[in-house]
Motif scaffolding. Structure first.
Motif, PDB file in Angstrom:
ATOM      1  N   LYS A 218      -6.291   6.098   2.715  1.00 22.16           N
ATOM      2  CA  LYS A 218      -5.790   7.128   1.527  1.00 22.16           C
ATOM      3  C   LYS A 218      -4.635   7.870   2.017  1.00 22.16           C
ATOM      4  CE  LYS A 218      -7.678   8.335  -2.527  1.00 22.16           C
ATOM      5  NZ  LYS A 218      -8.290   7.535  -3.423  1.00 22.16           N
ATOM      6  N   LEU A 219      -4.562   8.626   3.054  1.00 24.50           N
ATOM      7  CA  LEU A 219      -3.376   9.417   3.224  1.00 24.50           C
ATOM      8  C   LEU A 219      -2.181   8.577   3.302  1.00 24.50           C
ATOM      9  CD1 LEU A 219      -2.107  11.791   4.384  1.00 24.50           C
ATOM     10  CD2 LEU A 219      -2.984  11.506   6.562  1.00 24.50           C
ATOM     11  N   GLN A 220      -2.299   7.407   4.177  1.00 28.34           N
ATOM     12  CA  GLN A 220      -1.141   6.546   4.425  1.00 28.34           C
ATOM     13  C   GLN A 220      -0.609   6.156   3.050  1.00 28.34           C
ATOM     14  OE1 GLN A 220      -2.856   3.705   7.098  1.00 28.34           O
ATOM     15  NE2 GLN A 220      -1.893   4.710   8.743  1.00 28.34           N
ATOM     16  N   SER A 221      -1.554   5.736   2.120  1.00 28.22           N
ATOM     17  CA  SER A 221      -1.255   5.102   0.741  1.00 28.22           C
ATOM     18  C   SER A 221      -0.435   6.143   0.038  1.00 28.22           C
ATOM     19  CB  SER A 221      -2.437   4.561   0.134  1.00 28.22           C
ATOM     20  OG  SER A 221      -3.008   3.626   0.634  1.00 28.22           O
ATOM     21  N   ASN A 222      -0.962   7.350  -0.199  1.00 27.93           N
ATOM     22  CA  ASN A 222      -0.306   8.288  -0.843  1.00 27.93           C
ATOM     23  C   ASN A 222       1.145   8.983  -0.148  1.00 27.93           C
ATOM     24  OD1 ASN A 222      -2.193   9.352  -2.905  1.00 27.93           O
ATOM     25  ND2 ASN A 222      -3.692   9.707  -1.136  1.00 27.93           N
ATOM     26  N   LEU A 223       1.108   8.760   1.222  1.00 27.79           N
ATOM     27  CA  LEU A 223       2.581   8.858   1.632  1.00 27.79           C
ATOM     28  C   LEU A 223       3.500   8.043   1.430  1.00 27.79           C
ATOM     29  CD1 LEU A 223       1.182  10.288   5.353  1.00 27.79           C
ATOM     30  CD2 LEU A 223       2.297  11.420   3.624  1.00 27.79           C
ATOM     31  N   LEU A 224       3.083   6.923   1.371  1.00 32.05           N
ATOM     32  CA  LEU A 224       4.006   5.503   0.968  1.00 32.05           C
ATOM     33  C   LEU A 224       4.217   6.025  -0.619  1.00 32.05           C
ATOM     34  CD1 LEU A 224       5.371   3.016   1.469  1.00 32.05           C
ATOM     35  CD2 LEU A 224       3.364   1.683   0.963  1.00 32.05           C
ATOM     36  N   PHE A 225       3.462   6.200  -1.512  1.00 32.46           N
ATOM     37  CA  PHE A 225       3.814   6.328  -2.662  1.00 32.46           C
ATOM     38  C   PHE A 225       4.745   7.459  -2.853  1.00 32.46           C
ATOM     39  CE2 PHE A 225       2.838   8.955  -6.708  1.00 32.46           C
ATOM     40  CZ  PHE A 225       2.850   7.979  -7.601  1.00 32.46           C
ATOM     41  N   GLN A 226       4.662   8.647  -2.245  1.00 25.49           N
ATOM     42  CA  GLN A 226       5.620   9.688  -2.370  1.00 25.49           C
ATOM     43  C   GLN A 226       6.957   9.128  -2.224  1.00 25.49           C
ATOM     44  OE1 GLN A 226       5.154  13.873  -0.945  1.00 25.49           O
ATOM     45  NE2 GLN A 226       2.910  13.290  -0.329  1.00 25.49           N
ATOM     46  N   VAL A 227       7.252   8.391  -1.062  1.00 28.90           N
ATOM     47  CA  VAL A 227       8.606   7.591  -0.922  1.00 28.90           C
ATOM     48  C   VAL A 227       9.075   6.988  -2.175  1.00 28.90           C
ATOM     49  CG1 VAL A 227       9.809   6.034   0.668  1.00 28.90           C
ATOM     50  CG2 VAL A 227       8.389   7.498   1.547  1.00 28.90           C
TER      51      VAL A 227
ATOM     52  N   GLU B  79      -3.530  -8.622  -5.059  1.00 31.39           N
ATOM     53  CA  GLU B  79      -4.338  -8.233  -4.091  1.00 31.39           C
ATOM     54  C   GLU B  79      -4.020  -6.831  -3.376  1.00 31.39           C
ATOM     55  OE1 GLU B  79      -4.785 -11.849  -1.136  1.00 31.39           O
ATOM     56  OE2 GLU B  79      -2.739 -12.222  -2.031  1.00 31.39           O
ATOM     57  N   TRP B  80      -2.976  -6.146  -4.138  1.00 36.44           N
ATOM     58  CA  TRP B  80      -2.532  -4.878  -3.462  1.00 36.44           C
ATOM     59  C   TRP B  80      -3.366  -3.778  -3.517  1.00 36.44           C
ATOM     60  CZ3 TRP B  80       3.177  -3.221  -3.802  1.00 36.44           C
ATOM     61  CH2 TRP B  80       4.014  -4.108  -3.362  1.00 36.44           C
ATOM     62  N   GLY B  81      -4.768  -3.836  -4.302  1.00 37.65           N
ATOM     63  CA  GLY B  81      -5.371  -2.870  -4.522  1.00 37.65           C
ATOM     64  C   GLY B  81      -6.488  -2.984  -3.226  1.00 37.65           C
ATOM     65  N   GLU B  82      -6.604  -4.266  -2.606  1.00 37.28           N
ATOM     66  CA  GLU B  82      -7.136  -4.164  -1.263  1.00 37.28           C
ATOM     67  C   GLU B  82      -6.312  -3.636   0.009  1.00 37.28           C
ATOM     68  OE1 GLU B  82      -7.750  -8.504  -0.452  1.00 37.28           O
ATOM     69  OE2 GLU B  82      -8.562  -8.548  -2.612  1.00 37.28           O
ATOM     70  N   VAL B  83      -4.995  -3.631  -0.233  1.00 36.66           N
ATOM     71  CA  VAL B  83      -4.149  -3.141   0.764  1.00 36.66           C
ATOM     72  C   VAL B  83      -3.841  -1.675   0.777  1.00 36.66           C
ATOM     73  CG1 VAL B  83      -1.697  -2.946   1.691  1.00 36.66           C
ATOM     74  CG2 VAL B  83      -2.592  -5.102   0.788  1.00 36.66           C
ATOM     75  N   PHE B  84      -4.118  -0.921  -0.242  1.00 40.87           N
ATOM     76  CA  PHE B  84      -3.972   0.458  -0.364  1.00 40.87           C
ATOM     77  C   PHE B  84      -5.202   1.255  -0.674  1.00 40.87           C
ATOM     78  CE2 PHE B  84       0.242  -1.388  -1.838  1.00 40.87           C
ATOM     79  CZ  PHE B  84       0.957  -0.807  -1.085  1.00 40.87           C
ATOM     80  N   ALA B  85      -6.171   1.406   0.374  1.00 44.10           N
ATOM     81  CA  ALA B  85      -7.269   2.122   0.623  1.00 44.10           C
ATOM     82  C   ALA B  85      -8.345   1.476  -0.599  1.00 44.10           C
ATOM     83  CB  ALA B  85      -6.908   3.571   0.496  1.00 44.10           C
TER      84      ALA B  85
ATOM     85  N   ALA C 218      -0.188   2.284  -9.566  1.00 39.02           N
ATOM     86  CA  ALA C 218       0.817   3.120  -9.636  1.00 39.02           C
ATOM     87  C   ALA C 218       2.376   2.948  -8.778  1.00 39.02           C
ATOM     88  CB  ALA C 218       0.494   4.616  -9.213  1.00 39.02           C
ATOM     89  N   LEU C 219       1.962   2.322  -7.574  1.00 40.57           N
ATOM     90  CA  LEU C 219       3.023   1.895  -6.606  1.00 40.57           C
ATOM     91  C   LEU C 219       3.753   0.772  -7.424  1.00 40.57           C
ATOM     92  CD1 LEU C 219       1.289   1.715  -3.222  1.00 40.57           C
ATOM     93  CD2 LEU C 219       3.438   2.940  -3.759  1.00 40.57           C
ATOM     94  N   LEU C 220       3.273  -0.225  -8.089  1.00 38.69           N
ATOM     95  CA  LEU C 220       3.598  -1.297  -8.811  1.00 38.69           C
ATOM     96  C   LEU C 220       4.195  -1.020 -10.032  1.00 38.69           C
ATOM     97  CD1 LEU C 220       0.908  -4.148  -8.244  1.00 38.69           C
ATOM     98  CD2 LEU C 220       3.060  -4.297  -7.257  1.00 38.69           C
ATOM     99  N   ASP C 221       3.586   0.075 -10.643  1.00 36.07           N
ATOM    100  CA  ASP C 221       4.426   0.379 -11.862  1.00 36.07           C
ATOM    101  C   ASP C 221       5.936   0.848 -11.845  1.00 36.07           C
ATOM    102  OD1 ASP C 221       4.435   1.381 -14.793  1.00 36.07           O
ATOM    103  OD2 ASP C 221       4.627   3.185 -13.881  1.00 36.07           O
ATOM    104  N   ARG C 222       6.154   1.644 -10.509  1.00 40.13           N
ATOM    105  CA  ARG C 222       7.409   1.976 -10.171  1.00 40.13           C
ATOM    106  C   ARG C 222       8.256   1.001  -9.430  1.00 40.13           C
ATOM    107  NH1 ARG C 222       4.009   5.822 -10.760  1.00 40.13           N
ATOM    108  NH2 ARG C 222       4.501   7.861 -11.457  1.00 40.13           N
ATOM    109  N   LEU C 223       7.736   0.265  -8.756  1.00 38.51           N
ATOM    110  CA  LEU C 223       8.420  -0.733  -7.943  1.00 38.51           C
ATOM    111  C   LEU C 223       8.933  -1.969  -8.935  1.00 38.51           C
ATOM    112  CD1 LEU C 223       6.342  -1.325  -4.803  1.00 38.51           C
ATOM    113  CD2 LEU C 223       8.859  -0.336  -4.875  1.00 38.51           C
ATOM    114  N   LEU C 224       8.121  -2.471  -9.983  1.00 41.27           N
ATOM    115  CA  LEU C 224       8.379  -3.380 -11.013  1.00 41.27           C
ATOM    116  C   LEU C 224       9.353  -3.041 -12.172  1.00 41.27           C
ATOM    117  CD1 LEU C 224       5.247  -5.205 -10.810  1.00 41.27           C
ATOM    118  CD2 LEU C 224       7.357  -6.088  -9.556  1.00 41.27           C
ATOM    119  N   HIS C 225       9.095  -1.847 -12.396  1.00 41.12           N
ATOM    120  CA  HIS C 225       9.955  -1.282 -13.758  1.00 41.12           C
ATOM    121  C   HIS C 225      11.231  -2.081 -13.783  1.00 41.12           C
ATOM    122  CE1 HIS C 225      11.369   1.929 -16.589  1.00 41.12           C
ATOM    123  NE2 HIS C 225      10.927   0.984 -17.164  1.00 41.12           N
ATOM    124  N   HIS C 226      12.031  -1.783 -12.698  1.00 46.39           N
ATOM    125  CA  HIS C 226      13.502  -2.186 -12.547  1.00 46.39           C
ATOM    126  C   HIS C 226      13.505  -2.988 -11.404  1.00 46.39           C
ATOM    127  CE1 HIS C 226      14.500   0.513 -15.738  1.00 46.39           C
ATOM    128  NE2 HIS C 226      14.040   1.416 -15.042  1.00 46.39           N
TER     129      HIS C 226
END
Length: 274
Positions: A187-196, A216-222, A230-238
């Motif tokens: 959980k912590l690592q996922s949130n830290l990556l999300f901040q970046v 499959e990303w839900g399995e990767v991020f805690a 939330a990660l994919l939303d920001r990564l895939l938008h542009h």
């Protein structure tokens, strides 16, 4: 008959010029000023042309030194260019897209590049190749694996210096995050990556490679589909997505070396991006 050009070092003015070049740290010009002066004398060119030739050489040298420094501090695992990529072995990679990305226009709009495919199919090589293009353009790039990034941020969090460490991932023009999905994140690592990713959103481009399809990303991020979404939303938008569906280079080399049976399949399907 034209007068024989004197070597600058043989005159007081020439020695003074050398001292000035040394003081100004014009290190590339200093050892070649004599040869350029004689070359210009033979060609009967003016003083401005002489000065222009000297400055061109110095600027080129400085640019090469800057690029070498940018490559060094980027932390690339190796230095293979996009031109070395074997499209014949990986025909699913869109050459035109890669060629367009190599012009680096995506950086001007803070767009991302996501490279998805099975292990050994050239994802890292493409990400390194794009990173090298950025360094060659004189801009900062940082290469890291997802695991190294979250480990570094976790240590910074524990030592109460998270903001300082986050800046090192936010400030480069391009951030390359390799091997997302190879190791699950808590959980912590996922949130830290999300901040970046959140702080770079629409400001700084990211090149990210993953061996996992987006579903499959839900399995990767805690095991948390909310963080993954939330990660994919920001990564895939542009973004630009390269989906590799082919063989592993490493397994191919081992098979050709006779290290295992030719009956072992090397082709992987890979998930299509959603």
């Amino acid at each position: 008959m034209s007068p024989r050009p004197l070597k600058l070092a043989a005159t007081p003015a020439g020695e003074h010029l050398r001292q000035q070049l040394h003081a100004l740290k014009l290190t590339r010009i200093e050892p070649i000023v004599d040869s350029i002066a004689q070359e210009c004398a033979r060609e009967r060119v003016g003083y401005l042309d002489f000065l222009e030739r000297l400055l061109e050489i110095e600027l080129l040298e400085r640019r090469e030194r800057k690029v070498d420094m940018l490559r060094h501090f980027a932390g690339f695992p190796y230095k293979k260019s996009l031109e070395q990529f074997d499209y014949d072995f990986q025909p699913t990679v869109d050459r035109r897209m890669v060629r367009d990305l190599s012009k680096l226009r995506f950086l001007d709009h803070g767009e991302n590049v996501l490279i998805v495919g099975p292990p050994g199919t050239g994802k890292t090589m493409l990400s390194v190749g794009l990173g090298l293009k950025v360094a060659e353009s004189g801009r900062r790039v940082l290469f890291t694996t997802a695991d190294d990034l979250v480990q570094a941020l976790t240590r910074a969090f524990q030592e109460n210096r998270l903001e300082e460490k986050l800046k090192s991932y936010i400030s480069p023009t391009l951030l390359v995050i390799d091997e997302v999905g190879y190791l699950p994140l808590d959980k912590l690592q996922s949130n830290l990556l999300f901040q970046v990713i959140s702080r770079r959103y629409e400001k700084g481009s990211i090149v990210m490679t993953s061996n996992k399809g987006f579903s499959e990303w839900g399995e990767v991020f805690a095991g948390d589909p909310v963080i993954a979404s939330a990660l994919l939303d920001r990564l895939l938008h542009h973004s630009h997505v390269i989906n590799i569906r082919g063989e592993s280079y490493r397994l191919k080399e081992k098979r050709e070396a006779g290290l295992f049976s030719h009956s072992l399949p090397l082709t992987h399907g890979g998930d299509r991006p959603e």
